[in-house]
Design a protein around this motif. Structure first.
Motif, PDB file in Angstrom:
ATOM      1  N   UNK A 163       6.253 -27.615  45.419  1.00 56.68           N
ATOM      2  CA  UNK A 163       6.905 -26.673  46.844  1.00 56.68           C
ATOM      3  C   UNK A 163       6.561 -25.469  47.155  1.00 56.68           C
ATOM      4  N   UNK A 164       5.864 -25.237  46.674  1.00 57.41           N
ATOM      5  CA  UNK A 164       5.383 -23.264  46.406  1.00 57.41           C
ATOM      6  C   UNK A 164       4.192 -23.020  45.258  1.00 57.41           C
ATOM      7  N   UNK A 165       3.191 -23.174  47.021  1.00 52.08           N
ATOM      8  CA  UNK A 165       1.704 -23.064  45.823  1.00 52.08           C
ATOM      9  C   UNK A 165       2.092 -21.762  45.488  1.00 52.08           C
ATOM     10  N   UNK A 166       2.658 -20.584  45.791  1.00 59.01           N
ATOM     11  CA  UNK A 166       2.883 -19.132  45.250  1.00 59.01           C
ATOM     12  C   UNK A 166       3.125 -19.502  43.689  1.00 59.01           C
ATOM     13  N   UNK A 171       6.544 -10.197  41.758  1.00 59.51           N
ATOM     14  CA  UNK A 171       7.211 -11.674  42.597  1.00 59.51           C
ATOM     15  C   UNK A 171       6.349 -12.859  41.461  1.00 59.51           C
ATOM     16  N   UNK A 172       5.377 -12.454  41.270  1.00 54.94           N
ATOM     17  CA  UNK A 172       5.317 -13.083  39.753  1.00 54.94           C
ATOM     18  C   UNK A 172       6.217 -13.201  38.421  1.00 54.94           C
ATOM     19  N   UNK A 173       6.726 -12.414  38.224  1.00 56.58           N
ATOM     20  CA  UNK A 173       8.108 -12.266  37.696  1.00 56.58           C
ATOM     21  C   UNK A 173       9.102 -13.431  37.459  1.00 56.58           C
ATOM     22  N   UNK A 174       8.989 -12.662  39.481  1.00 57.36           N
ATOM     23  CA  UNK A 174      10.966 -13.542  39.670  1.00 57.36           C
ATOM     24  C   UNK A 174      10.518 -15.432  39.427  1.00 57.36           C
ATOM     25  N   UNK A 175       8.926 -15.900  40.077  1.00 59.34           N
ATOM     26  CA  UNK A 175       9.190 -17.470  39.387  1.00 59.34           C
ATOM     27  C   UNK A 175       8.696 -17.433  37.911  1.00 59.34           C
ATOM     28  N   UNK A 176       8.245 -16.937  37.364  1.00 62.01           N
ATOM     29  CA  UNK A 176       8.524 -16.856  35.668  1.00 62.01           C
ATOM     30  C   UNK A 176       9.492 -17.520  35.862  1.00 62.01           C
ATOM     31  N   UNK A 177      10.406 -16.870  35.777  1.00 60.11           N
ATOM     32  CA  UNK A 177      12.158 -16.535  35.216  1.00 60.11           C
ATOM     33  C   UNK A 177      11.880 -18.418  36.110  1.00 60.11           C
ATOM     34  N   UNK A 198      -3.007 -15.386  44.510  1.00 65.54           N
ATOM     35  CA  UNK A 198      -1.118 -15.561  44.440  1.00 65.54           C
ATOM     36  C   UNK A 198      -1.710 -14.067  45.204  1.00 65.54           C
ATOM     37  N   UNK A 199      -2.589 -13.054  44.566  1.00 65.00           N
ATOM     38  CA  UNK A 199      -1.760 -12.124  45.649  1.00 65.00           C
ATOM     39  C   UNK A 199      -2.413 -11.896  46.852  1.00 65.00           C
ATOM     40  N   UNK A 200      -3.459 -12.875  47.671  1.00 64.22           N
ATOM     41  CA  UNK A 200      -3.455 -13.048  49.076  1.00 64.22           C
ATOM     42  C   UNK A 200      -2.528 -13.761  49.303  1.00 64.22           C
TER      43      UNK A 200
END
Length: 262
Positions: free
Chosen positions: A154-157, A226-232, A212-214
């Motif tokens: 559902x989420x490319x990031x 945001x990466x840390x949030x998504x990984x969690x 991801x940065x873009x």
């Protein structure tokens, strides 16, 4: 095969490994030659097609394969790596077709090229297994590798965070040690195969970090946070060292991403 989505779908719906590799190479070549429309007019399957073998097992039922010191251990490790590359073909083409409409055209450039790389990696690992008297499908394989795609469809990031920036990045950490074990066992051919794959994977992680940065920039998000949030939220497992900081740095995945949650 008229569009990006159509070409990617052909890869994901081919069950025979040789046909899947062929479809991957054809898709990448057709895109490079300008023969595919930048169109996303076909849905990706929820689960890619695959052969009857290998038997897929949950992680807690996978047999221990050792560290690659014995001949049996090396075969088991090569088989596990071949399965990872087989699934990675799906992940790359699904990435391009599922999320490409929301990114510039060179998003497809990058992920179709990754898909072609993964197809090549699978082919050379399968060839190496056969040279050693085995084949892809001779042993059971991990059933959970596609779960990362399902969880982030559902989420490319989220997909970028979990697949190239966590799963593939872990490969950068462990592969140099694996190469050395093969070399110490006298299997220089397999060591060279893994070195080739390792060098390509740095580029794959770089593509993940780049997009991801873009994507974060477009949404006004701080990439590392945001990466840390998504990984969690989406990553099954823990981010753990030891880390190959130099390879990660080369891929743009600096310590500000992972040090705080390692």
């Amino acid at each position: 095969m008229n569009s990006v989505a159509d070409a990617a779908r052909r890869v994901l719906t081919a069950a025979d490994p040789n046909e899947k590799v062929k479809a991957a190479r054809q898709a990448a070549r057709a895109w490079r030659q300008g023969k595919l429309a930048h169109s996303f007019d076909a849905a990706m399957p929820d689960v890619p097609a695959r052969p009857a073998l290998p038997e897929l097992l949950p992680p807690n039922r996978m047999p221990k394969r050792g560290k690659g010191g014995s001949e049996r251990g090396r075969l088991a490790l090569l088989h596990a790596l071949a399965h990872i590359e087989f699934v990675a073909m799906h992940l790359a083409f699904d990435m391009a077709a599922r999320f490409g409409a929301g990114f510039p055209r060179d998003f497809v450039d990058d992920w179709f090229s990754v898909g072609a790389d993964e197809a090549m990696h699978f082919a050379i690992l399968d060839r190496r297994l056969r040279a050693l008297g085995s084949f892809y499908g001779a042993l059971p394989a991990h059933a959970g590798l596609w779960e990362a795609a399902s969880a982030t469809a559902h989420d490319p990031l989220a997909r970028l965070a979990v697949v190239p920036m966590a799963l593939e990045a872990r490969g950068l950490d462990v592969t140099p040690v694996t190469v050395e074990r093969f070399r110490m066992s006298g299997d220089e051919t397999s060591a060279r195969v893994l070195e080739r794959i390792y060098n390509d994977e740095i580029r794959h992680v770089r593509f993940g970090t780049k997009w991801f940065d873009a994507g974060c920039k477009d949404k006004g998000l701080i990439p590392a946070a945001h990466w840390q949030s998504l990984i969690g939220t989406h990553f099954r497992g823990v981010v753990k060292g030891p880390f190959n900081d130099s390879a990660r740095d080369s891929a743009g995945l600096t310590r500000e991403y992972y040090a705080a949650i390692a």
